[in-house]
Write a protein that holds these residues in place. Structure first.
Motif, PDB file in Angstrom:
ATOM      1  N   UNK A  82     -23.589  41.753  70.018  1.00  0.00           N
ATOM      2  CA  UNK A  82     -23.094  42.082  71.382  1.00  0.00           C
ATOM      3  C   UNK A  82     -23.816  41.793  72.517  1.00  0.00           C
ATOM      4  N   UNK A  83     -25.248  42.082  72.154  1.00  0.00           N
ATOM      5  CA  UNK A  83     -26.409  41.648  73.135  1.00  0.00           C
ATOM      6  C   UNK A  83     -26.525  40.089  73.265  1.00  0.00           C
ATOM      7  N   UNK A 102     -20.946  44.541  78.063  1.00  0.00           N
ATOM      8  CA  UNK A 102     -19.676  45.102  77.251  1.00  0.00           C
ATOM      9  C   UNK A 102     -20.739  46.058  76.063  1.00  0.00           C
ATOM     10  N   UNK A 103     -20.318  47.197  76.075  1.00  0.00           N
ATOM     11  CA  UNK A 103     -21.448  48.210  75.490  1.00  0.00           C
ATOM     12  C   UNK A 103     -20.408  49.038  74.398  1.00  0.00           C
ATOM     13  N   UNK A 104     -19.383  48.964  74.731  1.00  0.00           N
ATOM     14  CA  UNK A 104     -18.401  50.133  73.814  1.00  0.00           C
ATOM     15  C   UNK A 104     -18.567  50.158  72.431  1.00  0.00           C
ATOM     16  N   UNK A 105     -18.744  48.989  71.688  1.00  0.00           N
ATOM     17  CA  UNK A 105     -18.877  48.797  70.016  1.00  0.00           C
ATOM     18  C   UNK A 105     -20.146  48.604  69.869  1.00  0.00           C
ATOM     19  N   UNK A 116     -21.647  53.526  75.005  1.00  0.00           N
ATOM     20  CA  UNK A 116     -22.197  53.044  73.893  1.00  0.00           C
ATOM     21  C   UNK A 116     -22.394  53.984  72.676  1.00  0.00           C
ATOM     22  N   UNK A 117     -22.361  53.516  71.535  1.00  0.00           N
ATOM     23  CA  UNK A 117     -22.520  54.340  70.220  1.00  0.00           C
ATOM     24  C   UNK A 117     -21.276  54.750  69.635  1.00  0.00           C
TER      25      UNK A 117
END
Length: 124
Positions: A82-83, A102-105, A116-117
């Protein structure tokens, strides 16, 4: 939309703003809803995330411990991917005046409201 022939339909023709304001949630109700969503979305400092356990003693089954370790490794790979995708300039919607990642997953998070998390479990 109001049905033709009703009082709201006639009002829509003369004062559409008033009809619109009748359809949206009141200010107090909106504030309450936003507050509840924020409270339920905030991560605690001691929160456990997907693939984590509070202690190593949750089981003595060696096979289960190895499976959890493998699962945790895969989750770290997902977080790294993701990163990596967030840093890829060739992908759409990654640039502009404000870079929104994008951080949701992302499996893990720090304390607070982070978007996130993935919690190990939830209780409401």
């Amino acid at each position: 939309m109001p049905e033709a022939g009703t009082a709201d339909y006639e009002l829509l023709k003369t004062n559409p703003d008033k009809v619109f304001l009748k359809t949206i949630t009141g200010q107090l109700q909106a504030i309450l809803e936003i507050s509840v969503i924020e409270i339920l979305s905030t991560h605690a400092s001691d929160e456990l995330y997907l693939g984590q356990r509070a202690s190593e003693e949750w089981t003595s089954n060696e096979k289960a411990l190895k499976a959890l370790k493998r699962f945790g490794s895969k989750l770290k790979e997902v977080e790294e991917k993701i990163a990596e995708l967030n840093d890829d300039k060739k992908l759409k919607n990654r640039g502009g005046s404000k870079k929104l990642e994008y951080t949701l997953l992302s499996p893990y998070s720090e304390q607070g409201l982070t978007a996130k998390g993935i919690p190990n479990s939830i209780s409401i």
